[in-house]
Write a protein that holds these residues in place. Structure first.
Motif, PDB file in Angstrom:
ATOM      1  N   GLN A  78       9.278  -3.624  -1.174  1.00 54.18           N
ATOM      2  CA  GLN A  78      10.581  -4.256  -1.364  1.00 54.18           C
ATOM      3  C   GLN A  78      11.654  -3.534  -0.559  1.00 54.18           C
ATOM      4  OE1 GLN A  78      11.349  -4.434  -5.579  1.00 54.18           O
ATOM      5  NE2 GLN A  78       9.692  -5.877  -5.980  1.00 54.18           N
ATOM      6  N   VAL A  79      11.594  -2.214  -0.528  1.00 54.95           N
ATOM      7  CA  VAL A  79      12.550  -1.440   0.278  1.00 54.95           C
ATOM      8  C   VAL A  79      12.369  -1.746   1.755  1.00 54.95           C
ATOM      9  CG1 VAL A  79      13.239   0.900   0.959  1.00 54.95           C
ATOM     10  CG2 VAL A  79      12.745   0.405  -1.434  1.00 54.95           C
ATOM     11  N   ILE A  80      11.114  -1.844   2.202  1.00 50.44           N
ATOM     12  CA  ILE A  80      10.835  -2.168   3.606  1.00 50.44           C
ATOM     13  C   ILE A  80      11.413  -3.536   3.960  1.00 50.44           C
ATOM     14  CG2 ILE A  80       8.991  -2.770   5.222  1.00 50.44           C
ATOM     15  CD1 ILE A  80       7.308  -0.565   3.971  1.00 50.44           C
ATOM     16  N   ASP A  81      11.202  -4.523   3.098  1.00 51.68           N
ATOM     17  CA  ASP A  81      11.733  -5.866   3.355  1.00 51.68           C
ATOM     18  C   ASP A  81      13.257  -5.845   3.467  1.00 51.68           C
ATOM     19  OD1 ASP A  81       9.203  -6.869   3.353  1.00 51.68           O
ATOM     20  OD2 ASP A  81       9.281  -7.668   1.313  1.00 51.68           O
ATOM     21  N   ARG A  82      13.917  -5.103   2.585  1.00 51.23           N
ATOM     22  CA  ARG A  82      15.390  -5.052   2.627  1.00 51.23           C
ATOM     23  C   ARG A  82      15.885  -4.380   3.908  1.00 51.23           C
ATOM     24  NH1 ARG A  82      14.914  -3.811  -3.030  1.00 51.23           N
ATOM     25  NH2 ARG A  82      15.143  -1.585  -2.581  1.00 51.23           N
ATOM     26  N   GLN A  83      15.227  -3.304   4.307  1.00 48.38           N
ATOM     27  CA  GLN A  83      15.658  -2.616   5.527  1.00 48.38           C
ATOM     28  C   GLN A  83      15.443  -3.479   6.761  1.00 48.38           C
ATOM     29  OE1 GLN A  83      14.645   1.304   6.605  1.00 48.38           O
ATOM     30  NE2 GLN A  83      15.181   2.231   4.649  1.00 48.38           N
ATOM     31  N   VAL A  84      14.285  -4.116   6.835  1.00 49.61           N
ATOM     32  CA  VAL A  84      13.984  -4.941   8.014  1.00 49.61           C
ATOM     33  C   VAL A  84      14.950  -6.113   8.113  1.00 49.61           C
ATOM     34  CG1 VAL A  84      12.264  -6.482   9.042  1.00 49.61           C
ATOM     35  CG2 VAL A  84      11.565  -4.266   8.127  1.00 49.61           C
ATOM     36  N   MET A  85      15.234  -6.781   6.999  1.00 49.81           N
ATOM     37  CA  MET A  85      16.123  -7.930   7.049  1.00 49.81           C
ATOM     38  C   MET A  85      17.575  -7.510   7.292  1.00 49.81           C
ATOM     39  SD  MET A  85      13.902 -10.107   6.983  1.00 49.81           S
ATOM     40  CE  MET A  85      15.086 -11.396   7.340  1.00 49.81           C
TER      41      MET A  85
ATOM     42  N   LEU B 283       8.926  -2.234  13.354  1.00 48.22           N
ATOM     43  CA  LEU B 283       7.601  -1.625  13.201  1.00 48.22           C
ATOM     44  C   LEU B 283       7.735  -0.154  12.816  1.00 48.22           C
ATOM     45  CD1 LEU B 283       4.512  -1.834  13.483  1.00 48.22           C
ATOM     46  CD2 LEU B 283       4.786  -1.217  15.899  1.00 48.22           C
ATOM     47  N   PHE B 284       8.718   0.524  13.400  1.00 49.90           N
ATOM     48  CA  PHE B 284       8.982   1.917  13.039  1.00 49.90           C
ATOM     49  C   PHE B 284       9.350   2.028  11.559  1.00 49.90           C
ATOM     50  CE2 PHE B 284      11.868   5.491  12.452  1.00 49.90           C
ATOM     51  CZ  PHE B 284      11.186   6.533  13.058  1.00 49.90           C
ATOM     52  N   VAL B 285      10.178   1.108  11.077  1.00 46.56           N
ATOM     53  CA  VAL B 285      10.582   1.116   9.666  1.00 46.56           C
ATOM     54  C   VAL B 285       9.366   0.938   8.773  1.00 46.56           C
ATOM     55  CG1 VAL B 285      11.883  -0.117   7.888  1.00 46.56           C
ATOM     56  CG2 VAL B 285      12.919   0.321  10.108  1.00 46.56           C
ATOM     57  N   VAL B 286       8.527  -0.035   9.079  1.00 48.74           N
ATOM     58  CA  VAL B 286       7.358  -0.327   8.243  1.00 48.74           C
ATOM     59  C   VAL B 286       6.427   0.883   8.167  1.00 48.74           C
ATOM     60  CG1 VAL B 286       5.290  -1.756   8.033  1.00 48.74           C
ATOM     61  CG2 VAL B 286       7.470  -2.809   8.645  1.00 48.74           C
ATOM     62  N   LEU B 287       6.124   1.480   9.326  1.00 47.07           N
ATOM     63  CA  LEU B 287       5.153   2.577   9.353  1.00 47.07           C
ATOM     64  C   LEU B 287       5.688   3.844   8.699  1.00 47.07           C
ATOM     65  CD1 LEU B 287       3.650   2.145  12.943  1.00 47.07           C
ATOM     66  CD2 LEU B 287       2.783   1.270  10.778  1.00 47.07           C
ATOM     67  N   THR B 288       6.939   4.188   8.977  1.00 50.72           N
ATOM     68  CA  THR B 288       7.481   5.443   8.438  1.00 50.72           C
ATOM     69  C   THR B 288       7.762   5.338   6.938  1.00 50.72           C
ATOM     70  OG1 THR B 288       9.689   4.745   9.195  1.00 50.72           O
ATOM     71  CG2 THR B 288       8.449   6.248  10.607  1.00 50.72           C
ATOM     72  N   ARG B 289       8.291   4.198   6.500  1.00 50.89           N
ATOM     73  CA  ARG B 289       8.534   4.045   5.067  1.00 50.89           C
ATOM     74  C   ARG B 289       7.219   4.046   4.284  1.00 50.89           C
ATOM     75  NH1 ARG B 289      13.230   4.876   2.467  1.00 50.89           N
ATOM     76  NH2 ARG B 289      12.056   3.898   0.761  1.00 50.89           N
ATOM     77  N   TYR B 290       6.189   3.459   4.862  1.00 51.14           N
ATOM     78  CA  TYR B 290       4.890   3.475   4.180  1.00 51.14           C
ATOM     79  C   TYR B 290       4.322   4.888   4.144  1.00 51.14           C
ATOM     80  CZ  TYR B 290       0.134   2.230   2.881  1.00 51.14           C
ATOM     81  OH  TYR B 290      -1.077   2.147   2.235  1.00 51.14           O
ATOM     82  N   GLU B 291       4.505   5.645   5.219  1.00 52.15           N
ATOM     83  CA  GLU B 291       4.042   7.038   5.208  1.00 52.15           C
ATOM     84  C   GLU B 291       4.775   7.847   4.137  1.00 52.15           C
ATOM     85  OE1 GLU B 291       3.829  11.020   8.061  1.00 52.15           O
ATOM     86  OE2 GLU B 291       4.591   9.124   8.869  1.00 52.15           O
ATOM     87  N   ALA B 292       6.089   7.626   4.018  1.00 53.60           N
ATOM     88  CA  ALA B 292       6.852   8.297   2.958  1.00 53.60           C
ATOM     89  C   ALA B 292       6.332   7.891   1.581  1.00 53.60           C
ATOM     90  CB  ALA B 292       8.340   7.963   3.092  1.00 53.60           C
ATOM     91  N   CYS B 293       5.925   6.639   1.430  1.00 52.21           N
ATOM     92  CA  CYS B 293       5.359   6.170   0.160  1.00 52.21           C
ATOM     93  C   CYS B 293       4.032   6.855  -0.134  1.00 52.21           C
ATOM     94  CB  CYS B 293       5.180   4.656   0.205  1.00 52.21           C
ATOM     95  SG  CYS B 293       4.424   3.946  -1.269  1.00 52.21           S
ATOM     96  N   LEU B 294       3.195   7.046   0.888  1.00 48.63           N
ATOM     97  CA  LEU B 294       1.929   7.760   0.690  1.00 48.63           C
ATOM     98  C   LEU B 294       2.172   9.189   0.225  1.00 48.63           C
ATOM     99  CD1 LEU B 294      -0.111   6.587   3.823  1.00 48.63           C
ATOM    100  CD2 LEU B 294      -0.400   5.830   1.458  1.00 48.63           C
ATOM    101  N   LEU B 295       3.164   9.832   0.818  1.00 48.47           N
ATOM    102  CA  LEU B 295       3.497  11.194   0.389  1.00 48.47           C
ATOM    103  C   LEU B 295       4.025  11.206  -1.043  1.00 48.47           C
ATOM    104  CD1 LEU B 295       5.193  12.468   3.671  1.00 48.47           C
ATOM    105  CD2 LEU B 295       3.029  13.270   2.703  1.00 48.47           C
ATOM    106  N   GLU B 296       4.782  10.176  -1.399  1.00 46.95           N
ATOM    107  CA  GLU B 296       5.280  10.081  -2.776  1.00 46.95           C
ATOM    108  C   GLU B 296       4.134   9.903  -3.763  1.00 46.95           C
ATOM    109  OE1 GLU B 296       8.393   7.343  -5.424  1.00 46.95           O
ATOM    110  OE2 GLU B 296       8.147   6.990  -3.262  1.00 46.95           O
ATOM    111  N   ILE B 297       3.132   9.090  -3.396  1.00 44.95           N
ATOM    112  CA  ILE B 297       1.957   8.920  -4.248  1.00 44.95           C
ATOM    113  C   ILE B 297       1.200  10.230  -4.395  1.00 44.95           C
ATOM    114  CG2 ILE B 297      -0.328   7.842  -4.335  1.00 44.95           C
ATOM    115  CD1 ILE B 297       0.923   5.313  -3.209  1.00 44.95           C
TER     116      ILE B 297
END
Length: 389
Positions: free
Chosen positions: A131-138, A217-231
């Protein structure tokens, strides 16, 4: 029986992701198919050949052309970078969407007492991140639309102003000076003016796809990496919790956490390699443009308020574009720094020697935080953002 975490990842993969969809379509518009598992690549080759054959731009000596030249240069460099790293982009996007980093960790093969609660927690973290990724991209989509709309609509407003208000001339002119070759036979031109006008007006749209697609694409990949670290941080924080992990299973549980850390490290290295040098080009060009715009603002009274609108559109777009890189890179760096303290702050001193040994190794490997560099010269961060601006 399929791993329950894999089922959760499959459910999240099937969810509509507006941000990723726009990234894929933007790349597809440039002739780059970074999602081959969803659509064919055949139209891409035809599209690129058509652009190369028909889209020839030559700028004349106008002040505005300097800004456009830089913008088109960045777009061209990003397009070439997209093509050179197309397989890497497709692989990273596929891994991100399907959650391959989290699959087959062995975590849910353990006899944990509350597997369903853990699965729901991890799924909630992933869903909130998308949801955060979608908001940032849009949000960035709306920002990039400003210069595109400016250059697309300005000729029509200029035509209305010249033809119906000052009644000087009724000739449709382009926003920027460009030349498309044509042949004139008598009173006829081939291709016609309408076709040439359409080709030139498509220029801002190709710039939009190059800028928006790659940055998103940078937003999607980096935010997901931050999410993996959070997990991973969540798993480490509960590694000594009796309600989550029984004492006999803690060494195996921690090995799964170490395995996830190794996967995130390899995933980060791929992202770093993909964006390392293109970000350097982006930051250099953006810094030059900001300096030119600030100089132009100091003489705004001489050039009029029409220029003020164009300058502010450029200034806001470039500033937010640089902010996009730094804010998301800082998110990754912050989560990586906090992970080091999570390894240490769990009650490892009451555990077995094997548990302590794994913690020592993880503290050693986690000392180096995950950062995204700018061509090896500096790192993207809030500090760098302030320095550039």
């Amino acid at each position: 029986m399929q791993n329950i975490l894999d089922l959760e990842l499959q459910r999240i993969d099937d969810l509509p992701k507006l941000g990723v969809t726009w990234v894929e379509y933007s790349a597809y518009a440039l002739g780059i198919n970074i999602a081959p598992r969803k659509r064919s690549s055949r139209p891409c080759a035809f599209l690129i050949q058509f652009i190369m054959a028909n889209y020839n731009v030559s700028f004349e000596a106008y002040v505005e052309a300097v800004l456009l030249t830089f913008q088109l240069s960045v777009g061209l460099v990003k397009m070439m970078h997209f093509h050179n790293f197309m397989e890497c982009c497709a692989e990273l996007l596929s891994i991100t969407e399907r959650g391959d980093v989290l699959k087959n960790l062995g975590l849910f093969e353990l006899a944990l007492p509350h597997k369903q609660a853990l699965r729901q927690t991890l799924g909630s973290i992933l869903a909130n991140n998308w949801q955060v990724i979608d908001r940032q991209v849009m949000f960035f989509f709306k920002i990039v639309c400003m210069p595109v709309l400016y250059y697309t609509m300005r000729p029509y407003f200029q035509y209305i102003y010249d033809c119906y208000i000052i009644k000087d001339t009724c000739e449709m002119t382009l926003t920027y000076p460009a030349i498309v070759p044509f042949i004139q036979l008598g009173k006829h031109e081939y291709p016609s003016y309408s076709i040439r006008f359409f080709l030139l007006q498509s220029g801002p749209f190709w710039c939009f796809f190059a800028v928006f697609g790659f940055n998103s694409l940078f937003v999607v990949l980096t935010r997901y990496e931050a999410c993996l670290l959070e997990i991973l941080r969540y798993l480490v924080q509960h590694s000594t919790d009796d309600d989550v992990v029984p004492r006999p299973l803690r060494v195996s549980y921690l090995r799964c956490c170490a395995r996830l850390f190794a996967r995130i490290s390899r995933h980060h290295a791929k992202i770093e390699n993909l964006f390392k040098y293109i970000i350097l080009v982006q930051c250099v060009i953006s810094s030059i443009l900001i300096c030119m715009l600030l100089y132009k603002i100091s003489t705004i009274l001489e050039v009029g308020w029409v220029w003020m609108g164009m300058i502010m559109v450029y200034l806001v777009t470039i500033t937010l574009e640089i902010s996009l890189y730094n804010v998301n890179a800082q998110k990754v760096e912050t989560q990586s720094e906090l992970l080091f303290y999570d390894w240490y702050n769990c009650t490892w001193y009451n555990e077995t020697e094997d548990f302590k040994f794994i913690i020592k190794l993880m503290l050693l490997f986690s000392r180096k935080t995950f950062v995204l560099s700018v061509g090896g010269f500096t790192n993207l961060s809030h500090k760098f953002l302030v320095q550039v601006n």
